[in-house]
Scaffold this active site. Structure first.
Site, PDB file in Angstrom:
ATOM      1  N   LYS A  38     -36.192 -25.940  12.347  1.00  0.00           N
ATOM      2  CA  LYS A  38     -36.993 -26.718  13.301  1.00  0.00           C
ATOM      3  C   LYS A  38     -38.299 -25.971  13.623  1.00  0.00           C
ATOM      4  O   LYS A  38     -38.560 -24.909  13.071  1.00  0.00           O
ATOM      5  CB  LYS A  38     -36.161 -27.012  14.543  1.00  0.00           C
ATOM      6  CG  LYS A  38     -34.822 -27.728  14.225  1.00  0.00           C
ATOM      7  CD  LYS A  38     -34.988 -29.174  13.826  1.00  0.00           C
ATOM      8  CE  LYS A  38     -33.779 -29.803  13.148  1.00  0.00           C
ATOM      9  NZ  LYS A  38     -32.560 -29.896  13.931  1.00  0.00           N
TER      10      LYS A  38
HETATM   11  C1  LIG Z   1     -31.163 -30.448  14.195  1.00  0.00           C
HETATM   12  C2  LIG Z   1     -30.834 -31.773  14.777  1.00  0.00           C
HETATM   13  C3  LIG Z   1     -29.864 -31.943  15.789  1.00  0.00           C
HETATM   14  C4  LIG Z   1     -28.930 -30.865  16.229  1.00  0.00           C
HETATM   15  O1  LIG Z   1     -29.507 -29.712  16.621  1.00  0.00           O
HETATM   16  P1  LIG Z   1     -28.691 -28.330  16.487  1.00  0.00           P
HETATM   17  O2  LIG Z   1     -29.551 -27.370  17.238  1.00  0.00           O
HETATM   18  O3  LIG Z   1     -28.600 -28.017  15.017  1.00  0.00           O
HETATM   19  O4  LIG Z   1     -27.360 -28.510  17.109  1.00  0.00           O
HETATM   20  C5  LIG Z   1     -29.730 -33.206  16.341  1.00  0.00           C
HETATM   21  N1  LIG Z   1     -30.463 -34.241  15.940  1.00  0.00           N
HETATM   22  C6  LIG Z   1     -31.371 -34.127  14.959  1.00  0.00           C
HETATM   23  C7  LIG Z   1     -32.165 -35.334  14.551  1.00  0.00           C
HETATM   24  C8  LIG Z   1     -31.565 -32.900  14.324  1.00  0.00           C
HETATM   25  O5  LIG Z   1     -32.450 -32.804  13.320  1.00  0.00           O
END
Ligand SMILES: *Cc1c(COP(=O)(O)O)cnc(C)c1O
Length: 384
Positions: free
Chosen positions: A186
Site C-alpha cells: 500500500k
Molecule cells: C489491503 C486491503 C485490505 C486489507 O488490509 P490489510 O491491512 O491487509 O488487512 C482491505 N481492502 C482492500 C481493498 C485492500 O486492498
C-alpha cells in the site's frame, strides 16, 4: 532468456535509513505498545487527510471489522458492497454475523455503481461499504445521497486511496468512517497495520473500545472512581492494537507519502499516455472529479487477447503482473454461503480481461520502460 534480468513485482514498500532509525528509537524506548507513538501517528494521519479523529489498528482488516462494529452492524443485517475488492472488505461484514450484498460495478470506473447500490437496498440494509478501487475514489456524492435517503452509514474502504481526492476533498473525509491499510504494497507501510478516520465522536469512542477488548479507563464512563485500579469492559472487543514499533515506522513513512504519490502518478501517466494508442488495451478511465492515488494500474485487454497467455508471457519476461480481483463471491467460501456466478455481470466481465501492471514508487524509469516495451510487444504494439 527473459528480456528483463530481475523480477519486477507488482508492488513493494520503500524504506529508507530514516525509517530504520525511527524503529530503532522506538525499540530503545520504554513503550513497545500502548505508548506515545500511537496517538502521534493517529494525529498526523488525521491531519493529513483532514479528519477529526483517527484510530490505529493492527491491520486494515481489523480496522474494517472495527468500522462494522462501530456502525452497529449485527447478526442478520445486510451491508451493500462491491465484489471488485479484496476479500477482507466483505469478510468484515461476515465477522459481525451480517450478510454482504454485492452490488455491481460501473463498467467505466470499476467502482460501485450507485444505481445498483440503490436497487440492492432492502429493509435489512444497515450500511454501505464503498471501495476506492485502484486508488480512484468512488462516486461519494451519489452514494452519500442514497445513504442519507435511507439513513445508512457509509464506510469507505480506502486501502487503495490514501492521498487521493474526490472533488478536491481527500479520501478519509468522504464517508462516515474510512479505512486505510499499511500493508507493504500500500502507499505507506507499518509492516501490518490499518486505521479508521472519522469526524464522529461516537464512532471514535466505539472504535477505540473495540480495538482493546471493549475496555475503558475513561473516568467519565466508569460507575465508580474511588478505586485507582478500577476499569470496565463495556463491549466485546478484540486485541486489535497497533504496536509503537509499527506506529513509529508509520510516522516516518507518512513524511514521504507526497513524494511516493508523485512517483505513482508520474508512472501511471506514462503508462496511460503510451497505452492509450494501443487499440487492444484500455487504460484505466479516470473520472474528472477524482485524482487517484494509483495503488494499482489495471489494464483491460481486448476480447481478442488471451489474458492467461499474456500473464504467463509477462512472468516469463520477469514482469510481475497480477490480477485484482477475482470477484469476491466467486471464492469457494462465498459459494458455500449461496452466492452464485452471474450475480454481478459487469464485475465478472471485467475480471476475465483485467491485468495489473507493476506500479510502486521505488521502481525506476527504466522499470516502467521495460513494462511498456514488453507489454506492447505482446499486444501487437502501438498502431496510432
Ligand atoms: C489491503 C486491503 C485490505 C486489507 O488490509 P490489510 O491491512 O491487509 O488487512 C482491505 N481492502 C482492500 C481493498 C485492500 O486492498
Amino acid at each position: 532468456m527473459p528480456k528483463r534480468e530481475s523480477f519486477l513485482p507488482y508492488g513493494k514498500q520503500w524504506l529508507d535509513e530514516a525509517d530504520i532509525q525511527k524503529v530503532f528509537q522506538v525499540l530503545e524506548s520504554d513503550w513497545l505498545t500502548t505508548g506515545p507513538m500511537i496517538p502521534e501517528f493517529e494525529q498526523k494521519a488525521a491531519e493529513y487527510v483532514g479528519a477529526k479523529y483517527a484510530v490505529a489498528f493492527s491491520s486494515g482488516t481489523a480496522a474494517l471489522h472495527g468500522a462494522c462494529f462501530a456502525a452497529g452492524i449485527t447478526k442478520g443485517d445486510e451491508v451493500i458492497t462491491t465484489p471488485m475488492t479484496f476479500a477482507a472488505t466483505s469478510n468484515a461484514v461476515l465477522y459481525q454475523g451480517a450478510i454482504p450484498v454485492f452490488a455491481d460495478i460501473d463498467p467505466a470506473t470499476y467502482n460501485l455503481s450507485p444505481d445498483t447500490v440503490e436497487s440492492s437496498i432492502s429493509e435489512k440494509t444497515k450500511a454501505i461499504i464503498a471501495v476506492d478501487f485502484t486508488g480512484q475514489p468512488a462516486d461519494y456524492d451519489a452514494i452519500n445521497d442514497i445513504a442519507k435517503k435511507h439513513h445508512l452509514p457509509v464506510i469507505a474502504d480506502a486501502a487503495h486511496s490514501l492521498g487521493a481526492t474526490y472533488k478536491g476533498k481527500k479520501a478519509g473525509t468522504l464517508a462516515d468512517m474510512t479505512m486505510f491499510s499499511f500493508h507493504p504494497v500500500k502507499h505507506i507501510t507499518t509492516g501490518e497495520g490499518g486505521m479508521i478516520t472519522t469526524d464522529d465522536p461516537v464512532y471514535y469512542q466505539r472504535l477505540r473500545d473495540f480495538r482493546s477488548h471493549g475496555i475503558t479507563r475513561d473516568p467519565s464512563r466508569l460507575a465508580k472512581t474511588d478505586e485507582p485500579w478500577y476499569y470496565e469492559m463495556h463491549s466485546l472487543g478484540f486485541n486489535y492494537r497497533m504496536t509503537d514499533i509499527q506506529a513509529g515506522l508509520g510516522i516516518s513513512q507518512l513524511e514521504k507519502l507526497d513524494h511516493f504519490l508523485d512517483k505513482r502518478r508520474q508512472y501511471a501517466n506514462k503508462y496511460t499516455s503510451t497505452f492509450a494508442s494501443d487499440p487492444l488495451i484500455t487504460p484505466p478511465y479516470q473520472h474528472p472529479d477524482t485524482n487517484s492515488s494509483w495503488h494499482l494500474y489495471v489494464l483491460k485487454l481486448d476480447q481478442s487477447l488471451d489474458r492467461k497467455e499474456i500473464f504467463n508471457k509477462l512472468h516469463a519476461e520477469n514482469i510481475g503482473v497480477n490480477v485484482h480481483y477475482i470477484p469476491v463471491y466467486l471464492h469457494p467460501y462465498y459459494q458455500r454461503l449461496g452466492y452464485r456466478k452471474g450475480l454481478c455481470p459487469e464485475a465478472e466481465k471485467l475480471y476475465e480481461k483485467m491485468i495489473t501492471l507493476p506500479l510502486f514508487p521505488k521502481m525506476s524509469e527504466k522499470d516502467v520502460g521495460d513494462v511498456i516495451k514488453i507489454v506492447t510487444s505482446l499486444t501487437g504494439g502501438i498502431t496510432k
